[in-house]
Design an enzyme around this catalytic site. Structure first.
Site, PDB file in Angstrom:
ATOM      1  NE  ARG A  41      94.783 103.393 110.635  1.00 54.92           N
ATOM      2  CZ  ARG A  41      93.776 104.227 110.365  1.00 54.92           C
ATOM      3  NH1 ARG A  41      93.907 105.535 110.583  1.00 54.92           N
ATOM      4  NH2 ARG A  41      92.623 103.770 109.919  1.00 54.92           N
TER       5      ARG A  41
ATOM      6  CG  HIS B  30      89.970 105.338 114.752  1.00 52.26           C
ATOM      7  ND1 HIS B  30      89.948 104.352 113.783  1.00 52.26           N
ATOM      8  CD2 HIS B  30      90.444 106.457 114.128  1.00 52.26           C
ATOM      9  CE1 HIS B  30      90.362 104.856 112.635  1.00 52.26           C
ATOM     10  NE2 HIS B  30      90.667 106.121 112.826  1.00 52.26           N
TER      11      HIS B  30
ATOM     12  CB  CYS C 287      95.082 109.828 115.100  1.00 52.30           C
ATOM     13  SG  CYS C 287      93.854 111.010 115.682  1.00 52.30           S
TER      14      CYS C 287
ATOM     15  CD  GLN D 286      95.341 106.545 114.133  1.00 57.65           C
ATOM     16  OE1 GLN D 286      94.882 106.839 113.040  1.00 57.65           O
ATOM     17  NE2 GLN D 286      96.646 106.568 114.391  1.00 57.65           N
TER      18      GLN D 286
ATOM     19  CG  ASP E  67      91.969 113.166 117.392  1.00 56.68           C
ATOM     20  OD1 ASP E  67      92.178 113.633 116.248  1.00 56.68           O
ATOM     21  OD2 ASP E  67      91.042 112.359 117.631  1.00 56.68           O
TER      22      ASP E  67
ATOM     23  NE  ARG F 181      86.342 107.457 108.212  1.00 55.39           N
ATOM     24  CZ  ARG F 181      87.424 107.634 108.962  1.00 55.39           C
ATOM     25  NH1 ARG F 181      88.096 106.579 109.396  1.00 55.39           N
ATOM     26  NH2 ARG F 181      87.845 108.845 109.288  1.00 55.39           N
TER      27      ARG F 181
END
Length: 305
Positions: free
Chosen positions: A291, A128, A263, A131, A223, A101
């Protein structure tokens, strides 16, 4: 699948369908897989804070019988204390996969180049993918298919938006994107997606007005307006994105049973209101749960189990 999972654009439709089917099996029958990764270890290198990515990978490895190690910013300091290539080569001797990450997508590309084990994108400034795969898994749970579904994304043309573009293009899910001017997705992402959609049948359309975009929305997704690393822009972005909030007024223009996605983390009162994110139409926490199941499927696929 390829050795690494860095972007959804690298997956074939068959790869995606296999992951979604496996994720469903994992969700419905978790005990079938409780020893699937026994004796195996993933190393999670996180240069950015995390809730869902960290916990879902950690818990997922535990549920699969494996082990997960966390290395935060203070442990490695990629490119400062130690080069990316040296870290990649070293961890390849210890572990079976690396979750990274990071800020710059190039760091992921370099890690994958020098590692002999799979590298998974836990988030970068470009994409991402974990996600977005979880998002389309969630959508498939609700609608069973993608062909007649319209997803409307409202907000910044950021890494999450990029991954949704590739995911929708691959599976044939119609996507409308409403952003302020100058905050649209990158032209190269849209160009690559356009080439994909020619075979999948999805339509990807850009708007600068959320009101124009939401009329036939089956799902509205948003988001945060300022992502990690953009804190200095937060004040300007709040001004530019005013009018792009997901609230009851905007929802009144969409289909009656339009679902809501985010998200997370959410800046409640900015990009979305409490009454919307906590409403009966919200599937935000379904996304969060999924997830876990999707990332377990990714791990199983990449580790050839």
């Amino acid at each position: 699948m390829k050795k690494d999972f860095l972007s959804i654009k690298d997956l074939s439709l068959d790869d995606i369908n296999q992951i979604l089917d496996l994720a469903d099996d994992l969700k419905q029958h978790p005990d079938k897989f409780k020893s699937a990764l026994s004796g195996k270890t993933i190393v999670m290198i996180f240069e950015k804070p995390s809730n869902r990515t960290f916990v879902s990978f950690q818990v997922g490895m535990y549920q699969l019988g494996g082990n997960a190690l966390y290395l935060g910013p203070e442990h490695i300091k990629l490119g400062i204390r130690e080069s990316v290539s040296d870290v990649a080569k070293t961890l390849s001797r210890y572990a079976q996969a690396i979750i990274l990450r990071t800020f710059a997508h190039k760091t992921l590309l370099d890690m994958a180049k020098f590692a002999n084990i799979p590298v998974i994108n836990g988030l970068s400034d470009f994409s991402h993918p974990c996600q977005a795969l979880s998002d389309i898994f969630t959508i498939k749970e609700k609608f069973n298919s993608f062909g007649k579904v319209t997803l409307v994304y409202i907000g910044d043309g950021n890494n999450v938006c990029n991954s949704l573009i590739f995911a929708c293009a691959k599976v044939g899910l119609n996507l409308k994107i409403a952003t302020p001017k100058r905050y649209q997705p990158k032209l190269e992402v849209l160009a690559e997606a356009k080439a994909i959609t020619q075979g999948a049948g999805a339509k990807i359309t850009l708007y600068n007005s959320p009101e124009e975009a939401v009329g036939d929305a089956d799902i509205i997704y948003t988001d945060v307006w300022a992502s990690m690393g953009q804190e200095k822009e937060a004040r300007l972005r709040r001004k530019k994105f005013r009018g792009f909030q997901i609230n009851s007024k905007l929802l009144s223009l969409a289909k009656k049973n339009c679902l809501i996605m985010h998200c997370l983390p959410a800046h409640r009162g900015e990009e979305i209101t409490d009454e919307v994110i906590d409403s009966k139409n919200s599937i935000v926490f379904n996304q969060a749960e999924n997830r876990l199941h999707v990332q377990k499927a990714i791990l199983l696929k990449l580790l050839n189990c």
